[in-house]
Design an enzyme around this catalytic site. Structure first.
Site, PDB file in Angstrom:
ATOM      1  N   ASP A  36       0.809  -1.234   0.000  1.00 11.45           N
ATOM      2  CA  ASP A  36       0.000   0.000   0.000  1.00 11.45           C
ATOM      3  C   ASP A  36       0.839   1.279   0.000  1.00 11.45           C
ATOM      4  O   ASP A  36       0.397   2.298  -0.526  1.00 11.45           O
ATOM      5  CB  ASP A  36      -1.051   0.011   1.131  1.00 11.45           C
ATOM      6  CG  ASP A  36      -0.479   0.013   2.529  1.00 11.45           C
ATOM      7  OD1 ASP A  36       0.728  -0.292   2.702  1.00 11.45           O
ATOM      8  OD2 ASP A  36      -1.235   0.319   3.465  1.00 11.45           O
ATOM      9  N   GLY A 124      -2.739  -5.456  19.032  1.00  7.56           N
ATOM     10  CA  GLY A 124      -1.424  -5.828  18.508  1.00  7.56           C
ATOM     11  C   GLY A 124      -1.450  -7.127  17.735  1.00  7.56           C
ATOM     12  O   GLY A 124      -0.446  -7.815  17.617  1.00  7.56           O
ATOM     13  N   ALA A 125      -2.607  -7.484  17.197  1.00  3.73           N
ATOM     14  CA  ALA A 125      -2.726  -8.768  16.504  1.00  3.73           C
ATOM     15  C   ALA A 125      -2.781  -8.572  14.993  1.00  3.73           C
ATOM     16  O   ALA A 125      -3.138  -9.479  14.257  1.00  3.73           O
ATOM     17  CB  ALA A 125      -3.968  -9.510  16.993  1.00  3.73           C
ATOM     18  N   LEU A 127      -4.892  -6.890  13.290  1.00  6.63           N
ATOM     19  CA  LEU A 127      -6.260  -6.875  12.759  1.00  6.63           C
ATOM     20  C   LEU A 127      -6.816  -5.447  12.769  1.00  6.63           C
ATOM     21  O   LEU A 127      -8.022  -5.237  12.689  1.00  6.63           O
ATOM     22  CB  LEU A 127      -7.170  -7.815  13.570  1.00  6.63           C
ATOM     23  CG  LEU A 127      -6.741  -9.285  13.590  1.00  6.63           C
ATOM     24  CD1 LEU A 127      -7.669 -10.100  14.502  1.00  6.63           C
ATOM     25  CD2 LEU A 127      -6.749  -9.898  12.182  1.00  6.63           C
ATOM     26  N   SER A 130      -6.277  -0.252  15.801  1.00  6.36           N
ATOM     27  CA  SER A 130      -6.092   1.205  15.837  1.00  6.36           C
ATOM     28  C   SER A 130      -6.888   1.908  14.739  1.00  6.36           C
ATOM     29  O   SER A 130      -7.546   2.919  15.001  1.00  6.36           O
ATOM     30  CB  SER A 130      -4.623   1.600  15.824  1.00  6.36           C
ATOM     31  OG  SER A 130      -3.900   0.855  14.907  1.00  6.36           O
ATOM     32  N   GLU A 162      -2.271   8.242  12.084  1.00  6.67           N
ATOM     33  CA  GLU A 162      -1.257   7.196  12.236  1.00  6.67           C
ATOM     34  C   GLU A 162       0.131   7.759  11.881  1.00  6.67           C
ATOM     35  O   GLU A 162       1.096   7.579  12.618  1.00  6.67           O
ATOM     36  CB  GLU A 162      -1.632   6.068  11.273  1.00  6.67           C
ATOM     37  CG  GLU A 162      -1.198   4.703  11.658  1.00  6.67           C
ATOM     38  CD  GLU A 162      -1.956   4.150  12.840  1.00  6.67           C
ATOM     39  OE1 GLU A 162      -1.266   3.876  13.830  1.00  6.67           O
ATOM     40  OE2 GLU A 162      -3.196   3.985  12.811  1.00  6.67           O
ATOM     41  N   ASP A 174      -5.357  -0.112   6.126  1.00  4.60           N
ATOM     42  CA  ASP A 174      -6.188  -0.419   7.296  1.00  4.60           C
ATOM     43  C   ASP A 174      -7.406   0.499   7.398  1.00  4.60           C
ATOM     44  O   ASP A 174      -8.538   0.045   7.586  1.00  4.60           O
ATOM     45  CB  ASP A 174      -5.370  -0.287   8.589  1.00  4.60           C
ATOM     46  CG  ASP A 174      -4.124  -1.145   8.577  1.00  4.60           C
ATOM     47  OD1 ASP A 174      -4.025  -2.030   7.713  1.00  4.60           O
ATOM     48  OD2 ASP A 174      -3.250  -0.911   9.430  1.00  4.60           O
TER      49      ASP A 174
HETATM   50  C1  GLA Z   1       0.064  -2.373   8.442  1.00  3.13           C
HETATM   51  C2  GLA Z   1      -0.068  -0.970   7.896  1.00  3.13           C
HETATM   52  C3  GLA Z   1      -0.711  -0.975   6.508  1.00  3.13           C
HETATM   53  C4  GLA Z   1      -0.001  -1.959   5.581  1.00  3.13           C
HETATM   54  C5  GLA Z   1       0.195  -3.311   6.258  1.00  3.13           C
HETATM   55  C6  GLA Z   1       1.038  -4.249   5.437  1.00  3.13           C
HETATM   56  O1  GLA Z   1      -1.193  -2.934   8.657  1.00  3.13           O
HETATM   57  O2  GLA Z   1      -0.842  -0.173   8.757  1.00  3.13           O
HETATM   58  O3  GLA Z   1      -0.713   0.317   5.968  1.00  3.13           O
HETATM   59  O4  GLA Z   1       1.213  -1.443   5.117  1.00  3.13           O
HETATM   60  O5  GLA Z   1       0.797  -3.182   7.528  1.00  3.13           O
HETATM   61  O6  GLA Z   1       0.402  -4.593   4.269  1.00  3.13           O
END
Ligand code: GLA
Length: 390
Positions: A36, A124-125, A127, A130, A162, A174
């Site tokens: 991304d 912190g998993a 998923l 945040s 972030e 995310d």
């Molecule tokens: C985290 C980051 C995303 C992406 C993923 C890896 O989740 O927040 O922006 O880069 O790692 O694909």
């Protein structure tokens, strides 16, 4: 989570009634990892594990926030006009960042609010707990104050929170997944143009499983930022011979023909992952559309291998989970999901094989690692929104 439970929690903490309820999902990324921030494709869907909020307006200028997940933190209070990052304020920093950037862009809020939060995404998993909280805050503020803000703009403010408030140079995966999702679909998103397509994830005979390694490495953020920097360095080298704006613009062939210019083994492997993973993501989405789950699964497996060998963001625990998954009957494909360095993996498994899969993988994981992992069945969800209380 029952709305009743949430409202009674609110009342107990704030001594008055909460009157509106919101829900923001977590996400899994089916494929397209670490693409991304390289102008590539991602293919996530939102899940029913998420973050809930009960809220009510205040008359003064403060926001008072309480999380059922962190009762020891008590109520954290901050003033609308002096919002600053404070390490000690932990989870509320996501909330603060969002409120601050919304005010910067759309004007000061007339008053504050009380917010009671409960989340069932393991922290912190990988998923996106945040991003879930960021979008939750954004939608709460928009709805409470009737602001005209597109969901996509909240997604962008989530990413800004972030990047600038928390200092993690993440991409948009995310926040986009959490904010824009449609139940029963995964989004094929081009992170370069933000064009996207909702593709049905109809798996009548399969389940998507989330395998939580229950581990997370220290220094995840600095390792993450380092990967991004390495990709930027590789790109800069490639740009001396190619006119491209991101690694996502490269085909595998063009990359192979020009990679010698990078002149460094580590940087070359990082860039290779970004280029190949992007193409795998496009192919995987096509395969899913064509109902070719077998190809989809094979691409997931290759994605994991690349994240392990070339991108080096897997750890012993996530590699083990994936290797165990690969050995089980009825598995279509498995890979780590999210940023890496611990966290979760996903697997697509034939429905009839799910029970044995869970039993076998959990037992073997415990035996080898010495602490249990957890496996959940993923259900897809809509993006962040208010729930109707009627
Ligand atoms: C985290 C980051 C995303 C992406 C993923 C890896 O989740 O927040 O922006 O880069 O790692 O694909």
């Amino acid at each position: 989570m029952e709305t009743k439970q949430l409202l009674s929690g609110f009342k107990e903490i704030f001594g008055k009634d909460g009157d509106r309820i919101f829900f923001s999902p977590g996400r899994i990324n089916l494929i397209g990892e670490h693409t991304d921030y390289n102008g590539g494709k991602v293919f996530p869907c939102a899940i029913t594990m998420g973050t809930y909020a009960a809220v009510s307006m205040r008359e003064d200028q403060s926001i008072q926030a309480y999380s059922e997940n962190f009762p020891n933190d008590g109520i954290i209070t901050f003033d609308l006009s002096t919002i600053q990052y404070k390490k000690g304020d932990k989870w509320t920093n996501y909330l603060k960042g969002m409120v601050r950037y919304i005010q910067e862009k759309y004007g000061e809020l007339p008053n504050g609010f009380d917010i009671y939060i409960y989340g069932n995404i393991p922290n912190g998993a990988s998923l996106s707990s945040s991003a879930s909280l960021e979008l939750l805050t954004g939608v709460v503020v928009r709805e409470l104050f009737d602001l005209e803000i597109e969901q996509l703009d909240l997604v962008k403010l989530g990413m800004r929170t972030e990047n600038e408030f928390l200092g993690l140079n993440s991409g948009i995966l995310d926040q986009f997944a959490v904010g824009m999702a449609e139940k029963a679909h995964a989004m094929l998103l081009d992170t370069n143009t933000l064009e996207y397509e909702q593709i049905p994830v109809e798996l009548p005979e399969h389940k998507i499983l989330i395998m939580n390694s229950m581990t997370r490495r220290e220094l995840v953020d600095s390792e993450y930022n380092l990967r991004r920097k390495q990709c930027e360095e590789a790109l800069a080298k490639l740009q001396t011979v190619l006119s491209i704006e991101s690694l996502g613009a490269l085909s595998e062939e063009t990359f192979e023909a020009n990679k010698a210019v990078i002149g460094d083994d580590v940087l070359t492997r990082r860039a290779k992952h970004a280029v190949y993973e992007n193409k795998r993501t496009e192919r995987a989405a096509e395969a899913l559309k064509a109902g070719d789950l077998k190809t989809f699964g094979q691409l997931m497996n290759k994605s994991h291998t690349s994240l392990h060998e070339d991108y080096e963001v897997t750890v012993k625990e996530t590699d083990l989970l994936v290797r165990l998954a690969w050995k089980q009957p009825g598995v279509v494909g498995a890979r780590m999901t999210g940023g890496g360095f611990g966290g979760c993996c996903i697997a697509i498994v034939e429905q009839d094989a799910v029970e044995d899969f869970i039993e076998n993988v959990e037992a073997a994981y415990l035996a080898e690692i010495g602490h249990p992992g957890e496996i959940y069945i993923a259900e897809t969800a809509d993006g962040t929104k208010e729930w109707d209380l009627a």
